[in-house]
Design a protein around this motif. Structure first.
Motif, PDB file in Angstrom:
ATOM      1  N   VAL A   1      34.179  27.505  38.223  1.00 28.31           N
ATOM      2  CA  VAL A   1      34.076  26.734  39.699  1.00 28.31           C
ATOM      3  C   VAL A   1      32.419  27.543  40.396  1.00 28.31           C
ATOM      4  CG1 VAL A   1      34.183  26.990  42.494  1.00 28.31           C
ATOM      5  CG2 VAL A   1      35.795  27.759  40.603  1.00 28.31           C
ATOM      6  N   LEU A   2      31.302  28.709  39.728  1.00 28.20           N
ATOM      7  CA  LEU A   2      29.979  29.512  40.546  1.00 28.20           C
ATOM      8  C   LEU A   2      29.260  28.148  39.545  1.00 28.20           C
ATOM      9  CD1 LEU A   2      30.925  33.001  39.929  1.00 28.20           C
ATOM     10  CD2 LEU A   2      30.644  31.096  42.286  1.00 28.20           C
ATOM     11  N   GLU A   3      29.704  27.889  37.978  1.00 29.19           N
ATOM     12  CA  GLU A   3      29.272  26.895  37.361  1.00 29.19           C
ATOM     13  C   GLU A   3      28.691  25.166  38.419  1.00 29.19           C
ATOM     14  OE1 GLU A   3      27.508  27.202  34.440  1.00 29.19           O
ATOM     15  OE2 GLU A   3      27.301  29.054  35.278  1.00 29.19           O
ATOM     16  N   TRP A   4      29.808  25.438  39.203  1.00 31.28           N
ATOM     17  CA  TRP A   4      29.738  23.714  39.232  1.00 31.28           C
ATOM     18  C   TRP A   4      29.082  23.752  40.621  1.00 31.28           C
ATOM     19  CZ3 TRP A   4      33.189  23.179  44.150  1.00 31.28           C
ATOM     20  CH2 TRP A   4      32.329  21.718  44.942  1.00 31.28           C
ATOM     21  N   LEU A   5      29.217  24.659  41.478  1.00 28.43           N
ATOM     22  CA  LEU A   5      28.006  25.271  43.223  1.00 28.43           C
ATOM     23  C   LEU A   5      27.397  25.283  42.602  1.00 28.43           C
ATOM     24  CD1 LEU A   5      30.426  28.254  44.475  1.00 28.43           C
ATOM     25  CD2 LEU A   5      31.024  25.263  44.890  1.00 28.43           C
ATOM     26  N   ARG A   6      26.559  25.409  41.074  1.00 24.72           N
ATOM     27  CA  ARG A   6      24.991  26.210  40.280  1.00 24.72           C
ATOM     28  C   ARG A   6      24.385  24.423  40.755  1.00 24.72           C
ATOM     29  NH1 ARG A   6      24.299  29.662  35.563  1.00 24.72           N
ATOM     30  NH2 ARG A   6      21.821  29.381  36.377  1.00 24.72           N
ATOM     31  N   SER A   7      25.416  23.651  40.466  1.00 25.62           N
ATOM     32  CA  SER A   7      24.626  21.692  40.597  1.00 25.62           C
ATOM     33  C   SER A   7      24.319  21.188  41.835  1.00 25.62           C
ATOM     34  CB  SER A   7      25.815  21.446  40.172  1.00 25.62           C
ATOM     35  OG  SER A   7      26.550  20.936  40.676  1.00 25.62           O
ATOM     36  N   LEU A   8      24.536  22.152  42.639  1.00 26.03           N
ATOM     37  CA  LEU A   8      24.753  22.551  44.515  1.00 26.03           C
ATOM     38  C   LEU A   8      23.130  22.389  44.391  1.00 26.03           C
ATOM     39  CD1 LEU A   8      28.490  22.154  45.749  1.00 26.03           C
ATOM     40  CD2 LEU A   8      27.059  19.851  45.031  1.00 26.03           C
TER      41      LEU A   8
ATOM     42  N   HIS B   1      20.294  22.135  58.807  1.00 26.15           N
ATOM     43  CA  HIS B   1      21.714  21.490  58.799  1.00 26.15           C
ATOM     44  C   HIS B   1      22.052  19.950  58.347  1.00 26.15           C
ATOM     45  CE1 HIS B   1      24.506  19.353  61.903  1.00 26.15           C
ATOM     46  NE2 HIS B   1      23.749  18.400  61.659  1.00 26.15           N
ATOM     47  N   ASN B   2      20.496  20.049  57.536  1.00 25.58           N
ATOM     48  CA  ASN B   2      20.513  18.836  56.437  1.00 25.58           C
ATOM     49  C   ASN B   2      21.220  18.815  54.999  1.00 25.58           C
ATOM     50  OD1 ASN B   2      19.508  17.317  58.594  1.00 25.58           O
ATOM     51  ND2 ASN B   2      17.625  18.173  57.855  1.00 25.58           N
ATOM     52  N   TRP B   3      20.687  20.518  54.852  1.00 25.86           N
ATOM     53  CA  TRP B   3      21.619  20.576  53.356  1.00 25.86           C
ATOM     54  C   TRP B   3      22.555  21.019  53.886  1.00 25.86           C
ATOM     55  CZ3 TRP B   3      24.929  24.589  52.079  1.00 25.86           C
ATOM     56  CH2 TRP B   3      24.682  25.910  52.626  1.00 25.86           C
ATOM     57  N   GLN B   4      23.615  21.378  54.850  1.00 27.28           N
ATOM     58  CA  GLN B   4      24.622  21.048  54.773  1.00 27.28           C
ATOM     59  C   GLN B   4      25.115  19.284  54.472  1.00 27.28           C
ATOM     60  OE1 GLN B   4      26.275  23.205  58.263  1.00 27.28           O
ATOM     61  NE2 GLN B   4      24.683  24.754  57.690  1.00 27.28           N
ATOM     62  N   HIS B   5      24.851  18.697  54.589  1.00 25.30           N
ATOM     63  CA  HIS B   5      25.129  17.245  55.031  1.00 25.30           C
ATOM     64  C   HIS B   5      24.781  16.856  53.768  1.00 25.30           C
ATOM     65  CE1 HIS B   5      24.806  16.005  59.560  1.00 25.30           C
ATOM     66  NE2 HIS B   5      24.515  17.209  59.709  1.00 25.30           N
ATOM     67  N   ASP B   6      24.663  17.169  52.804  1.00 25.41           N
ATOM     68  CA  ASP B   6      23.875  17.282  51.769  1.00 25.41           C
ATOM     69  C   ASP B   6      25.238  17.365  51.349  1.00 25.41           C
ATOM     70  OD1 ASP B   6      21.538  15.918  52.033  1.00 25.41           O
ATOM     71  OD2 ASP B   6      20.450  17.352  51.556  1.00 25.41           O
ATOM     72  N   ILE B   7      25.452  18.770  51.051  1.00 22.17           N
ATOM     73  CA  ILE B   7      26.526  19.419  50.679  1.00 22.17           C
ATOM     74  C   ILE B   7      27.913  18.730  50.596  1.00 22.17           C
ATOM     75  CG2 ILE B   7      28.039  21.307  49.396  1.00 22.17           C
ATOM     76  CD1 ILE B   7      25.823  22.832  50.714  1.00 22.17           C
TER      77      ILE B   7
ATOM     78  N   THR C   1      26.667  32.882  48.369  1.00 22.20           N
ATOM     79  CA  THR C   1      28.019  32.413  47.850  1.00 22.20           C
ATOM     80  C   THR C   1      28.619  34.348  47.152  1.00 22.20           C
ATOM     81  OG1 THR C   1      28.749  30.317  47.667  1.00 22.20           O
ATOM     82  CG2 THR C   1      29.926  32.397  46.181  1.00 22.20           C
ATOM     83  N   VAL C   2      29.641  34.869  47.498  1.00 16.08           N
ATOM     84  CA  VAL C   2      29.662  36.175  47.496  1.00 16.08           C
ATOM     85  C   VAL C   2      31.577  36.251  46.789  1.00 16.08           C
ATOM     86  CG1 VAL C   2      29.976  38.612  48.239  1.00 16.08           C
ATOM     87  CG2 VAL C   2      28.491  36.979  49.319  1.00 16.08           C
ATOM     88  N   VAL C   3      31.850  36.274  45.332  1.00 13.20           N
ATOM     89  CA  VAL C   3      32.802  36.743  45.286  1.00 13.20           C
ATOM     90  C   VAL C   3      33.438  38.098  45.196  1.00 13.20           C
ATOM     91  CG1 VAL C   3      33.870  36.856  42.875  1.00 13.20           C
ATOM     92  CG2 VAL C   3      31.836  35.325  42.639  1.00 13.20           C
ATOM     93  N   ALA C   4      34.489  38.026  45.519  1.00 16.84           N
ATOM     94  CA  ALA C   4      35.645  39.197  45.690  1.00 16.84           C
ATOM     95  C   ALA C   4      36.093  39.230  44.803  1.00 16.84           C
ATOM     96  CB  ALA C   4      36.066  39.131  46.912  1.00 16.84           C
ATOM     97  N   LEU C   5      36.067  40.120  44.098  1.00 20.06           N
ATOM     98  CA  LEU C   5      37.051  40.566  42.510  1.00 20.06           C
ATOM     99  C   LEU C   5      37.885  41.553  43.029  1.00 20.06           C
ATOM    100  CD1 LEU C   5      37.724  39.598  39.351  1.00 20.06           C
ATOM    101  CD2 LEU C   5      36.019  41.286  39.041  1.00 20.06           C
ATOM    102  N   SER C   6      39.119  41.041  43.060  1.00 19.83           N
ATOM    103  CA  SER C   6      40.404  42.132  43.466  1.00 19.83           C
ATOM    104  C   SER C   6      41.176  42.624  42.329  1.00 19.83           C
ATOM    105  CB  SER C   6      41.103  41.474  44.561  1.00 19.83           C
ATOM    106  OG  SER C   6      40.428  41.168  45.764  1.00 19.83           O
ATOM    107  N   VAL C   7      41.055  44.125  42.612  1.00 20.32           N
ATOM    108  CA  VAL C   7      42.014  44.949  41.273  1.00 20.32           C
ATOM    109  C   VAL C   7      42.756  44.353  41.805  1.00 20.32           C
ATOM    110  CG1 VAL C   7      41.853  46.722  39.504  1.00 20.32           C
ATOM    111  CG2 VAL C   7      39.698  45.602  40.500  1.00 20.32           C
TER     112      VAL C   7
ATOM    113  N   GLY D   1      24.214  33.547  39.915  1.00 24.39           N
ATOM    114  CA  GLY D   1      23.518  33.603  41.255  1.00 24.39           C
ATOM    115  C   GLY D   1      23.931  34.013  42.026  1.00 24.39           C
ATOM    116  N   ALA D   2      24.913  34.074  41.805  1.00 27.42           N
ATOM    117  CA  ALA D   2      26.503  34.969  43.212  1.00 27.42           C
ATOM    118  C   ALA D   2      25.800  36.328  43.445  1.00 27.42           C
ATOM    119  CB  ALA D   2      27.709  33.837  43.229  1.00 27.42           C
TER     120      ALA D   2
END
Length: 378
Positions: A291-298, A6-12, A306-312, A332-333
């Motif tokens: 965007v993933l690089e930005w998420l790494r700073s959190l 719960h706390n880490w969600q507040h931090d984000i 986080t999961v990436v769904a790469l659609s062809v 790391g995703a």
């Protein structure tokens, strides 16, 4: 719930909203019962058993939305205009008949059918694992046309097929979102913004489902709009609805706005797992990597969940899809490739019986990994 997750969600949330948010700002909470008169009776719904998840302790409600409350029940409107529906062609199968026949022959000759069954069995076991509290999964993208709504529909229908507890799909992209069309909803009435003024802690599952659109396999849809451009859902409204509904549904999949919209950021921070939909194109992969690089700073929990769904999107993509997936995975995703499927590419109502076998298997594996990640978060 006052715990570490719960706390880490507040931090984000504080990091995403900026320094203007005080450090002691409370997180999303269940709304208090509304003092105003009850709205018109909700449409009747088939009674469903309540999911085996305990009720969450009630906490102080967040600040009320500035959006004016609805005083009358909305009219039920068709999800798709009759004249517009007439332009649709007959839905196509995910693969041509020749490809399906050749694939079936290879499975018989190579003996891969038994291995395929074993993979599906293991996947089903993961998807059917119990949860102690409702899991919320947020799906977003960096731009429109990335397959975000398609991924949401695939995840929601997969969970509804395998699980016994109710599954909810929420459209948090009210600006003419296409999730109701993708799920084959016939008509729309109550929306996410409407339910924020209605839901109360004492309501039962049967009460709640009276305001939702019923889908096959014990699934329900909460649309973001009635197919018309209207008031956008603000963060406070979204948080009230999601916290209040969490205890009724084993799994909730949210079709968010595209980043960096405020509601999308709030949804990503509060969800137990996140899916970033990306098209298998050069610009799509490059933007998703940023965007993933930005998420790494959190905090590390964010990128790890986080999961990436790469659609062809086409039979002959302009990039090396496997190399692109490996590059995205360096952040790391987790990365899952959804192969090209003619039925998915055509748009319109999603029919899982028309999907190609590779698309069905890829969707099941994606759903299983996302669900397993969500189970690890409180």
């Amino acid at each position: 719930m006052p715990n570490a997750d719960h706390n880490w969600q507040h931090d984000i949330l504080r990091a995403l909203r900026g320094p203007a948010v005080p450090a002691d700002t409370p997180g999303p909470a269940a709304p208090a019962p509304s003092p105003r008169p009850a709205p018109a009776a909700a449409p009747a719904a088939t009674e469903r058993p309540r999911p085996a998840v305990p009720e969450q302790p009630r906490t102080p409600a967040p600040a009320a939305s500035t959006r004016p409350a609805r005083t009358t029940a909305p009219d039920s409107l068709p999800a798709l205009d009759t004249a517009m529906a007439a332009v649709a062609r007959r839905p196509t199968r995910g693969e041509p008949a020749v490809v399906r026949g050749a694939r079936a022959l290879r499975r018989i000759v190579s003996g891969s059918a038994s291995r395929e069954v074993a993979v599906l069995t293991r996947t089903a076991e993961v998807l059917q694992r119990p949860v102690t509290t409702g899991r919320q999964i947020a799906v977003t993208s960096i731009r429109g046309g990335a397959g975000k709504t398609t991924v949401t529909a695939l995840l929601g229908t997969t969970y509804a097929h395998y699980r016994q507890d109710p599954v909810l799909l929420v459209e948090a992209d009210p600006a003419l979102g296409s999730l109701p069309l993708r799920l084959g909803a016939a008509s729309l009435r109550w929306t996410t913004a409407d339910l924020a003024d209605i839901v109360a802690p004492q309501m039962s599952l049967l009460d709640i489902t009276g305001y939702l659109v019923q889908l096959p396999d014990n699934a329900w849809l909460l649309p973001g709009s009635q197919g018309r451009i209207g008031a956008m859902v603000d963060t406070a409204t979204y948080e009230r609805v999601m916290v209040a509904l969490r205890r009724y549904f084993g799994v909730t999949v949210v079709d968010c706005e595209t980043l960096p919209a405020e509601v999308a950021r709030a949804a990503l921070s509060a969800a137990q797992a996140r899916v970033l939909a990306a098209p298998a194109t050069l610009d799509g992969v490059a933007g998703t990597y940023a965007v993933l690089e930005w998420l790494r700073s959190l905090p590390p929990h964010v990128i790890e969940g986080t999961v990436v769904a790469l659609s062809v999107m086409s039979p002959r993509p302009g990039i090396d899809v496997e190399a692109a997936a490996e590059r995205l995975a360096t952040t790391g995703a987790r990365v899952h490739v959804l192969p090209h499927d003619r039925h998915l590419a055509a748009g319109g109502r999603l029919r899982t019986d028309l999907l190609s076998r590779p698309a069905r298997l890829a969707a099941a594996r994606l759903a299983a990994e996302v669900f397993e990640l969500s189970r690890k978060r409180r």
